[in-house]
Design a protein around this motif. Sequence first.
Motif, mmCIF file in Angstrom:
data_model
loop_
_atom_site.group_PDB
_atom_site.id
_atom_site.type_symbol
_atom_site.label_atom_id
_atom_site.label_comp_id
_atom_site.label_asym_id
_atom_site.label_seq_id
_atom_site.Cartn_x
_atom_site.Cartn_y
_atom_site.Cartn_z
ATOM 1 N N GLY A 1 24.556 32.675 -17.102
ATOM 2 C CA GLY A 1 23.903 33.323 -18.247
ATOM 3 C C GLY A 1 24.332 32.695 -19.563
ATOM 4 N N SER A 2 25.382 31.861 -19.512
ATOM 5 C CA SER A 2 25.803 31.135 -20.710
ATOM 6 C C SER A 2 24.862 29.940 -20.891
ATOM 7 C CB SER A 2 27.244 30.653 -20.551
ATOM 8 O OG SER A 2 27.306 29.689 -19.506
ATOM 9 N N PRO A 3 24.852 29.311 -22.083
ATOM 10 C CA PRO A 3 23.980 28.137 -22.279
ATOM 11 C C PRO A 3 24.269 27.030 -21.266
ATOM 12 C CG PRO A 3 24.859 28.911 -24.380
ATOM 13 C CD PRO A 3 25.549 29.716 -23.302
ATOM 14 N N GLU A 4 25.533 26.889 -20.864
ATOM 15 C CA GLU A 4 25.897 25.830 -19.910
ATOM 16 C C GLU A 4 25.372 26.122 -18.503
ATOM 17 O OE1 GLU A 4 30.119 25.343 -19.641
ATOM 18 O OE2 GLU A 4 29.959 23.321 -18.792
ATOM 19 N N PRO B 1 22.680 28.537 -17.156
ATOM 20 C CA PRO B 1 21.635 29.560 -17.196
ATOM 21 C C PRO B 1 21.329 30.100 -15.796
ATOM 22 C CG PRO B 1 20.704 27.359 -17.500
ATOM 23 C CD PRO B 1 22.197 27.194 -17.511
ATOM 24 N N ALA B 2 20.837 31.321 -15.758
ATOM 25 C CA ALA B 2 20.553 31.985 -14.480
ATOM 26 C C ALA B 2 19.236 31.463 -13.902
ATOM 27 C CB ALA B 2 20.500 33.494 -14.681
ATOM 28 N N VAL B 3 19.308 30.326 -13.225
ATOM 29 C CA VAL B 3 18.129 29.673 -12.663
ATOM 30 C C VAL B 3 18.157 29.820 -11.143
ATOM 31 C CG1 VAL B 3 16.973 27.453 -12.345
ATOM 32 C CG2 VAL B 3 18.012 28.024 -14.562
ATOM 33 N N ASP C 1 27.539 24.519 -9.096
ATOM 34 C CA ASP C 1 26.292 24.215 -9.802
ATOM 35 C C ASP C 1 25.707 22.915 -9.250
ATOM 36 O OD1 ASP C 1 24.204 23.838 -11.552
ATOM 37 O OD2 ASP C 1 25.477 23.353 -13.282
ATOM 38 N N ASP D 1 28.947 38.262 -12.300
ATOM 39 C CA ASP D 1 27.755 37.523 -12.731
ATOM 40 C C ASP D 1 26.656 37.564 -11.669
ATOM 41 O OD1 ASP D 1 28.965 36.982 -15.093
ATOM 42 O OD2 ASP D 1 29.380 34.870 -14.688
ATOM 43 N N ALA E 1 23.636 38.826 -13.655
ATOM 44 C CA ALA E 1 22.945 37.782 -14.433
ATOM 45 C C ALA E 1 21.587 37.400 -13.858
ATOM 46 C CB ALA E 1 23.832 36.540 -14.539
#
Length: 185
Positions: free
Chosen positions: A38-41, A43-45, A129, A146, A150
């Motif tokens: 959920g952070s910019p680094e 994202p919840a994809v 990731d 998260d 998230a």
Amino acid sequence: MSYAPPVDVAAHGSYGPGRAEAARAAGRPVYPFQGRIGSPEFPAVSGRYHLYASWTCPFAGRAVAVLDLAGLRDVVGLSYVDDERDGLGWAFRERRGADPVNGFRYLSEAYDATEPGYAGHYSVPVLWDTETRRIVSNHSTLLTLDLATAFADHAEPTDPDRLRAEVASLTADLHAEFPAATSAR
Ligand SMILES: N[C@@H](CCC(=O)N[C@@H](CS)C(=O)NCC(=O)O)C(=O)O
């Protein structure tokens, strides 16, 4: 896909507290990777992240339970390390299957890919990731939180009855398996 060789404590020793102690001695968190979904680094994809878990670890089990309860099995990948390890730490063997994402033989490879020469503790659960090819988090509390929150846009709507039959069946099996533990009630 390849597997790690069998556990070999004679050659590699036991996985002891040494790596965690080294982290503490260096003034470093024992669970140092603490990225947040959920952070910019990160994202919840959907489809981007993978959870490495273990059947033997209650912290990992909690994260897997959240994947199921939140209906995220098609959103976040999941695989398991072998139940046993030697001094080289968690590994992928036939019993629980190969690493479907990276083809790693040892979970240490995920740590080294994230931080070359990583000298700390190799723990599960690990949230990986697939885009940046690094560990997001090995902090079980934060990564479980998260997973639970998230991905709300991707999660199946919660239906409290959805797992009721499965829970009843599992409870019956557990009572049959451990009658002494349950007969006092
Ligand atoms: N408190 C830890 C829990 C994770 C943990 O302790 N994992 C254990 C297994 S339950 C582990 O991987 N230990 C390394 C080993 O036993 O090889 C966290 O916040 O992430």
